[in-house]
Design a protein around this motif. Structure first.
Motif, PDB file in Angstrom:
ATOM      1  N   LYS A  12     -21.641  -1.133  52.205  1.00 23.93           N
ATOM      2  CA  LYS A  12     -21.711  -2.157  53.002  1.00 23.93           C
ATOM      3  C   LYS A  12     -20.769  -3.537  52.450  1.00 23.93           C
ATOM      4  N   MET A  13     -20.774  -4.189  53.717  1.00 20.08           N
ATOM      5  CA  MET A  13     -19.955  -5.594  53.483  1.00 20.08           C
ATOM      6  C   MET A  13     -20.587  -6.546  52.880  1.00 20.08           C
ATOM      7  N   SER A  14     -20.816  -6.373  51.589  1.00 28.21           N
ATOM      8  CA  SER A  14     -21.672  -7.413  50.859  1.00 28.21           C
ATOM      9  C   SER A  14     -20.830  -8.622  50.394  1.00 28.21           C
ATOM     10  N   ARG A  15     -21.763  -9.834  49.783  1.00 28.65           N
ATOM     11  CA  ARG A  15     -20.821 -10.833  49.540  1.00 28.65           C
ATOM     12  C   ARG A  15     -19.647 -10.384  48.577  1.00 28.65           C
ATOM     13  N   HIS A  16     -20.154  -9.671  47.497  1.00 28.47           N
ATOM     14  CA  HIS A  16     -19.107  -9.210  46.652  1.00 28.47           C
ATOM     15  C   HIS A  16     -17.896  -8.922  47.092  1.00 28.47           C
ATOM     16  N   ARG A  17     -18.111  -7.933  48.074  1.00 29.92           N
ATOM     17  CA  ARG A  17     -16.975  -7.136  48.528  1.00 29.92           C
ATOM     18  C   ARG A  17     -15.903  -8.164  49.262  1.00 29.92           C
ATOM     19  N   VAL A  18     -16.697  -9.039  50.029  1.00 29.69           N
ATOM     20  CA  VAL A  18     -16.094 -10.279  50.898  1.00 29.69           C
ATOM     21  C   VAL A  18     -15.066 -11.234  49.876  1.00 29.69           C
ATOM     22  N   VAL A  19     -15.695 -11.372  48.884  1.00 30.48           N
ATOM     23  CA  VAL A  19     -14.963 -12.037  47.559  1.00 30.48           C
ATOM     24  C   VAL A  19     -13.614 -11.407  47.433  1.00 30.48           C
ATOM     25  N   LEU A  20     -13.871 -10.009  47.046  1.00 32.11           N
ATOM     26  CA  LEU A  20     -12.822  -9.267  46.656  1.00 32.11           C
ATOM     27  C   LEU A  20     -11.764  -9.059  47.707  1.00 32.11           C
ATOM     28  N   PHE A  21     -12.121  -9.087  48.882  1.00 27.63           N
ATOM     29  CA  PHE A  21     -11.235  -8.906  50.181  1.00 27.63           C
ATOM     30  C   PHE A  21     -10.362 -10.115  50.240  1.00 27.63           C
ATOM     31  N   SER A  22     -11.206 -11.272  50.323  1.00 25.67           N
ATOM     32  CA  SER A  22     -10.346 -12.640  50.248  1.00 25.67           C
ATOM     33  C   SER A  22      -9.651 -12.936  49.218  1.00 25.67           C
ATOM     34  N   ALA A  23      -9.862 -12.419  47.900  1.00 25.76           N
ATOM     35  CA  ALA A  23      -8.666 -12.549  46.912  1.00 25.76           C
ATOM     36  C   ALA A  23      -7.647 -11.413  46.804  1.00 25.76           C
ATOM     37  N   THR A  24      -7.840 -10.517  47.335  1.00 27.67           N
ATOM     38  CA  THR A  24      -6.893  -9.519  47.437  1.00 27.67           C
ATOM     39  C   THR A  24      -5.807  -9.930  49.009  1.00 27.67           C
ATOM     40  N   LEU A  25      -6.405 -10.527  49.662  1.00 28.68           N
ATOM     41  CA  LEU A  25      -5.589 -10.914  50.679  1.00 28.68           C
ATOM     42  C   LEU A  25      -4.885 -12.146  50.324  1.00 28.68           C
ATOM     43  N   ALA A  26      -5.348 -13.125  49.502  1.00 30.01           N
ATOM     44  CA  ALA A  26      -4.618 -14.138  49.013  1.00 30.01           C
ATOM     45  C   ALA A  26      -3.464 -13.776  48.132  1.00 30.01           C
ATOM     46  N   PHE A  27      -3.675 -12.773  47.386  1.00 31.87           N
ATOM     47  CA  PHE A  27      -2.542 -11.960  46.652  1.00 31.87           C
ATOM     48  C   PHE A  27      -1.495 -11.531  47.513  1.00 31.87           C
ATOM     49  N   TYR A  28      -1.886 -10.803  48.299  1.00 32.60           N
ATOM     50  CA  TYR A  28      -0.929 -10.133  49.350  1.00 32.60           C
ATOM     51  C   TYR A  28       0.011 -11.383  49.744  1.00 32.60           C
ATOM     52  N   LEU A  29      -0.567 -12.518  50.334  1.00 34.48           N
ATOM     53  CA  LEU A  29       0.197 -13.370  51.102  1.00 34.48           C
ATOM     54  C   LEU A  29       0.920 -14.197  49.964  1.00 34.48           C
ATOM     55  N   ALA A  30       0.412 -14.211  48.763  1.00 34.61           N
ATOM     56  CA  ALA A  30       1.073 -15.045  47.740  1.00 34.61           C
ATOM     57  C   ALA A  30       2.528 -14.159  47.482  1.00 34.61           C
ATOM     58  N   ILE A  31       2.434 -12.892  47.384  1.00 40.48           N
ATOM     59  CA  ILE A  31       3.691 -11.998  47.059  1.00 40.48           C
ATOM     60  C   ILE A  31       4.657 -12.074  48.001  1.00 40.48           C
ATOM     61  N   VAL A  32       4.045 -12.024  49.524  1.00 38.36           N
ATOM     62  CA  VAL A  32       5.084 -12.305  50.576  1.00 38.36           C
ATOM     63  C   VAL A  32       5.871 -13.514  50.549  1.00 38.36           C
ATOM     64  N   TRP A  33       4.953 -14.698  50.065  1.00 35.09           N
ATOM     65  CA  TRP A  33       5.666 -16.081  50.059  1.00 35.09           C
ATOM     66  C   TRP A  33       6.960 -15.969  48.973  1.00 35.09           C
ATOM     67  N   ALA A  34       6.280 -15.349  47.720  1.00 31.98           N
ATOM     68  CA  ALA A  34       7.238 -15.561  46.647  1.00 31.98           C
ATOM     69  C   ALA A  34       8.638 -14.707  46.967  1.00 31.98           C
ATOM     70  N   VAL A  35       8.519 -13.632  47.677  1.00 35.21           N
ATOM     71  CA  VAL A  35       9.752 -12.984  48.023  1.00 35.21           C
ATOM     72  C   VAL A  35      10.689 -13.669  49.190  1.00 35.21           C
ATOM     73  N   VAL A  36       9.912 -14.331  49.969  1.00 38.86           N
ATOM     74  CA  VAL A  36      10.344 -14.805  51.213  1.00 38.86           C
ATOM     75  C   VAL A  36      11.297 -16.081  50.457  1.00 38.86           C
ATOM     76  N   THR A  37      10.467 -16.763  49.672  1.00 36.97           N
ATOM     77  CA  THR A  37      11.273 -17.987  49.096  1.00 36.97           C
ATOM     78  C   THR A  37      12.298 -17.871  47.942  1.00 36.97           C
ATOM     79  N   THR A  38      12.411 -16.483  47.633  1.00 38.12           N
ATOM     80  CA  THR A  38      13.464 -16.165  46.660  1.00 38.12           C
ATOM     81  C   THR A  38      12.895 -16.756  45.371  1.00 38.12           C
TER      82      THR A  38
END
Length: 372
Positions: free
Chosen positions: A31-57
């Motif tokens: 189920k989509m528990s609170r722990h899973r929601v926290v992990l999903f949010s942290a992984t999404l933030a990591f995903y966006l950070a990598i994209v930003w780091a590559v776009v900005t060289t």
């Protein structure tokens, strides 16, 4: 004292191969528990950070170039042959076939389509999200780089994020997601994480992906696994719809005609008697034609039987007393051996004992012929 035989590992394997009598009522679905929601949010933030780091060289792009110039495939050439086979664990076709075969057996055993539908949903999400990111950012790979130190974005490439890494995370992670116990889920999660990271690093070793591609592919696959509980109601409705269509299709099929009932009791006896009466009588032996009879003789033969015979001529017996069988004289070719006698007493003019002719004449005179 008799003891029961302990189950061996092979016995447990065959016990697992047996099909369950019905679908498990209590299926442990994440189920989509609170722990899973926290992990999903942290992984999404990591995903966006990598994209930003590559776009900005940023420094991550410089690290990508340093690893590329290091050329790992030249530093450790002895493991090149092994890694060529190991990277297959991240290819979409072979891994999907192997995992689908396992999940198909589980679906058949548990009378449910949830494992296969979950795999199909995860692969569909993988193709949409990763494919859209690849085409949207259009980054070139290390072998096709044009400017040293650039991020190579928007040049029509399709390697960012790494498809091998994301596919390895989703394909092998789905086994952990569908595990039936917490212990199996933990071990399978660790194995899938190590396998996916190994596949990603293998692509860096072979020079087909940047290091940032592998990190973004790992995050993309993990996001799909973490978001699967949101799609569980959709999977359940799809399963119910498929089973409903199956039941309707079965209801439309014509039922086989039942076999005729076997006659029992009086009905069977009447049937047996009727079959005996319907059987034609055998031809008498005397009515058979001799061997060698022609066709015309057989056709001209008169029918045999009481109906074919003519009326019998009535036999008229002579008037007078009739003797019983015991009183009649036996007749032999030499004549009668019993002395003649009559019921009226001795005749005065009876011939001698040896005169056979006189006795015959007297008998003829005493009993006239029939019809005279």
């Amino acid at each position: 004292m008799r003891t029961e035989r302990s189950l061996t590992r092979l016995d447990r394997v065959f016990a697992r191969l047996d099909r369950e009598p019905e679908r498990p009522a209590m299926v442990d679905m994440p189920k989509m528990s609170r722990h899973r929601v926290v992990l999903f949010s942290a992984t999404l933030a990591f995903y966006l950070a990598i994209v930003w780091a590559v776009v900005t060289t940023s420094w991550l792009v410089r690290l990508d170039w340093q690893v590329m110039f290091f050329r790992p495939y030249q530093q450790w050439p002895q493991i090149h042959a092994f890694l060529d086979y190991y990277v297959v664990l991240g290819q979409r076709g072979p891994t999907a076939v192997m995992v689908a075969a396992w999940l198909g057996w589980r679906s058949w055993r548990q009378h449910t389509l949830r494992p296969l539908l979950t795999l199909a949903t995860s692969l569909l999400l993988l193709n949409i999200t990763v494919g859209a990111a690849k085409l949207g950012m259009g980054r070139l790979g290390p072998h096709y780089a044009t400017v040293i130190g650039s991020n190579e974005m928007g040049l029509g490439g399709d390697i960012f994020p790494s498809g091998h890494t994301a596919n390895a995370v989703v394909t092998w992670g789905i086994l952990a997601y569908l595990a039936s116990s917490h212990w199996a889920r933990r071990w399978l999660s660790a194995v899938s994480a190590v396998t996916s990271l190994g596949v990603g690093l293998t692509t860096v070793y072979l020079g087909t992906h940047w290091l940032s591609d592998v990190l973004l592919g790992w995050a993309a696959g993990l996001l799909i696994l973490l978001a699967l509980p949101w799609f569980e109601p959709l999977i359940a409705r799809a399963e119910s719809g498929i089973f409903l269509l199956r039941d309707r299709w079965r209801a439309r099929l014509p039922l086989p005609a039942p076999p005729p009932p076997i006659p029992v009791g009086a009905a069977a006896l009447r049937t047996a008697r009727g079959s005996v009466q319907d059987t034609p009588a055998r031809e008498p032996v005397g009515a058979r034609e001799p061997v060698g009879a022609g066709t015309q003789d057989i056709a001209a033969r008169e029918p045999v039987g009481p109906a074919a015979r003519g009326p019998r001529t009535p036999v008229h017996l002579a008037p007078g007393p009739h003797l019983t069988r015991a009183e009649r004289s036996p007749v032999t070719p030499g004549g009668s051996r019993r002395p003649p006698h009559t019921e009226r007493g001795p005749h005065p003019e009876r011939p001698a004992h040896g005169d056979r002719g006189g006795r015959g004449a007297a008998a003829s005179a005493a009993r006239p012929l029939a019809g005279g």
